[in-house]
Design a protein around this motif. Sequence first.
Motif, PDB file in Angstrom:
ATOM      1  N   UNK A 267       0.828  -1.209   0.000  1.00 16.22           N
ATOM      2  CA  UNK A 267       0.000   0.000   0.000  1.00 16.22           C
ATOM      3  C   UNK A 267       0.861   1.256   0.000  1.00 16.22           C
ATOM      4  N   UNK A 268       1.925   1.239   0.792  1.00 21.02           N
ATOM      5  CA  UNK A 268       2.830   2.392   0.868  1.00 21.02           C
ATOM      6  C   UNK A 268       3.523   2.635  -0.464  1.00 21.02           C
ATOM      7  N   UNK A 269       3.749   1.576  -1.241  1.00 19.83           N
ATOM      8  CA  UNK A 269       4.407   1.706  -2.548  1.00 19.83           C
ATOM      9  C   UNK A 269       3.399   1.895  -3.689  1.00 19.83           C
ATOM     10  N   UNK A 270       2.133   2.057  -3.343  1.00 25.14           N
ATOM     11  CA  UNK A 270       1.060   2.229  -4.339  1.00 25.14           C
ATOM     12  C   UNK A 270       0.989   1.035  -5.291  1.00 25.14           C
ATOM     13  N   UNK A 271       1.109  -0.158  -4.711  1.00 29.56           N
ATOM     14  CA  UNK A 271       1.012  -1.395  -5.484  1.00 29.56           C
ATOM     15  C   UNK A 271      -0.348  -2.028  -5.218  1.00 29.56           C
ATOM     16  N   UNK A 272      -1.070  -2.335  -6.277  1.00 27.98           N
ATOM     17  CA  UNK A 272      -2.373  -2.983  -6.160  1.00 27.98           C
ATOM     18  C   UNK A 272      -2.166  -4.489  -5.994  1.00 27.98           C
TER      19      UNK A 272
END
Length: 301
Positions: A267-272
């Motif tokens: 989530x912190x890395x904007x990974x779905x």
Amino acid sequence: MREIRQSAMVLLVGEQPAPNLLPVRHLEPDVAVLVYTDYTHRTAENLRRLLETSCRCLLHKVEAYDIPRARDSLAHFLEENVGGFSLIFNLTGGTKPMVLAAFELAHRRGAPFVYVETRRDRTVLYVYSISPQGTIGLEKQESLGTTITIDDYLRAYVGEYDKAEGFAPGEGGAFERAVYATLEPHVDEILPNVKVGGAIEIDLVIRQGNRIGIAEVKRGKAARKKRPIEQLATASAREFLGIHTRRFLILGTAWDESQESLRDLAKARDITVIELPSFDEKGSLSAEDREQLIERILERL
């Protein structure tokens, strides 16, 4: 009969090539002037190799942070090389001092300029004019149609890249193949097993319109490790595929409470994160998981 003037687009090359590639493909100038610095020469060369099949490309180096020197150097170059051309400036890339230098030149000449906005669901081009009195007006804004392929995007960002034929052997490869087969009819383009930067492997590269996504596709023990998240973060760093790349972690299992730290990191890395537990349970994707996979990918792209 009125003579039709040739057109030249002035591009300020920054770390991210897409905001320069898309408007050139859309507006189709006769000449692209690639304005670069010591830091962006490689990106300018990547763009030149891509664009020179459709228009003449000129490269010009300027100071990244010295506004007067950048302005005067660019003004001289434009006068010498495209003096009689109809000019349009793309002010999306480059450093802020470069933008100020280019804007001053556009203002002096009364030349139009454009700016590219990358939204979550589309790319918007804003076209501005400058009146004889020096007033700036928004002429139009339009969503850009599809103008690039996965190959264009990869070559713009990393130059050369490698791709393997087919999928890896074993169950890991079977899961990749199942994900690929599910997505292929629903996206504009999908490419498996790509290697960039010599050592960074990407399981899937996906394109929908002008938007690009990369995916790590993991099952079993590999789905419970941090490495796929780190791989996605590295591949989409500024020096590789860039900040506009969407990232997906597609799992053949469901994470439980023991993977909460991985979920937070993703989530912190904007990974779905897309969990498809039916594959580890049955060796194939259920109709429900296939539907979820398609929906989640298209949601981001």
